[in-house]
Design an enzyme around this catalytic site. Sequence first.
Site, short mmCIF file in Angstrom:
data_model
loop_
_atom_site.label_atom_id
_atom_site.label_comp_id
_atom_site.label_asym_id
_atom_site.label_seq_id
_atom_site.Cartn_x
_atom_site.Cartn_y
_atom_site.Cartn_z
N LYS A 152 45.98 33.66 45.95
CA LYS A 152 45.27 34.86 46.63
C LYS A 152 46.34 36.20 46.02
O LYS A 152 46.85 36.54 47.15
CB LYS A 152 45.56 34.61 48.48
CG LYS A 152 44.10 33.36 48.71
CD LYS A 152 44.31 32.83 50.09
CE LYS A 152 43.91 34.16 50.97
NZ LYS A 152 42.52 33.78 51.00
C1 LIG Z 1 37.90 34.07 46.86
C2 LIG Z 1 38.34 33.12 48.09
N1 LIG Z 1 37.45 31.72 47.98
C3 LIG Z 1 37.90 30.86 48.81
C4 LIG Z 1 38.06 31.04 49.89
C5 LIG Z 1 38.31 29.88 51.45
O1 LIG Z 1 40.21 28.86 50.83
P1 LIG Z 1 40.45 28.28 52.03
O2 LIG Z 1 39.08 27.60 51.77
O3 LIG Z 1 41.61 27.48 51.76
O4 LIG Z 1 40.24 29.14 53.15
C6 LIG Z 1 39.18 32.41 50.18
C7 LIG Z 1 39.89 32.16 51.41
O5 LIG Z 1 40.24 33.11 52.10
C8 LIG Z 1 39.00 33.68 49.38
O6 LIG Z 1 39.39 34.17 50.00
#
Ligand SMILES: Cc1ncc(COP(=O)(O)O)c(C=O)c1O
Length: 317
Positions: free
Chosen positions: A161
């Site tokens: 992220k």
């Molecule tokens: C680009 C992206 N994909 C997928 C997710 C989902 O990830 P998670 O389930 O770990 O929150 C996020 C979450 O912020 C994201 O920013």
Amino acid sequence: MPSSEPDPSTIVYFENRYVPLAEAHVGVLTHALNYGTGVFEGIRGYWDRGRNEILIARPIEHYVRWKRNAGILHLEIPPTAEELLEITVELLRRNAFRSDIYVRPLVWKSAQRIGVHADDRDSFTIVAVPFGVYMDSTKGIHAGVTSWRRLEDNAIPGRAKICGAYVNSALATDDVRRAGFDEAIFLSEDGHVAEGATCNIFMVRNGRLITPGAADNILEGITRGCIIDLARDLLHLEVAERSIDRSELYVCDELFLTGTAVEVAPVTMVDHRRVGTGVIGPVTSELRRLYTEATRGRIPQYANWIRRVAVPAPIHA
Ligand SMILES: Cc1ncc(COP(=O)(O)O)c(C=O)c1O
């Protein structure tokens, strides 16, 4: 749905101290502000009114992912995942939150000078704020495939992220919202479905649950992992991690998005086409229910997904 601005008196952890949010500032020349060199996380906590507790969902998994992904940018987060969780617990207690909350850890390159080459000055913060529904998942949403492509691992790794990478998500969201859709779906440069702007994607086709694999330029979502476990363990579904063609979105039986903020959001229309029969499908609705139950501590098998934090009851005069 943008959340409202948090109360400036909220206590946050900033550069090794607990301070009010109003005092947690960075300078305009900060490397991360200019070049996007930060890595963040997003964690949810659910308020249990009956027990005066906040249940933090998968905090260790989030902190382990944060520390590992920070390493991609050579960012150091000295505390262990357990110590980071202790800071989070302290924030919930100091702020005496009595609601669902969202935790935003952020580490960044903090040198303040001109020049893209980062040195080793890193800072981190953890902020917790009250947080409600991010996406109304009670009715199905209309998703649209954006013309922006998901960033490639060899450009900016989407599995972390990384702050700067979210320009990609912001462009896609802006693109589809202006076109009247609720959410964006990204394709990779090779034309396969990658994920949503801030969430992973799943489809149900002929009784199988299918989601793009880790090498399809996705963020390896923690919610995605929960859904795979729930589908296999409790619904006894076959789950395949494989590439998905764009046109499969148009012929599948069910489609849904997953993420910490999004939770489980059913997609009932995609690119002006009905998904399946155009209503929330049985697999989606069951997985959504099970995810809610598990993250609220109501399925003993998944008790280790959550950390319970007792919040002191308010003192009544
Ligand atoms: C680009 C992206 N994909 C997928 C997710 C989902 O990830 P998670 O389930 O770990 O929150 C996020 C979450 O912020 C994201 O920013």
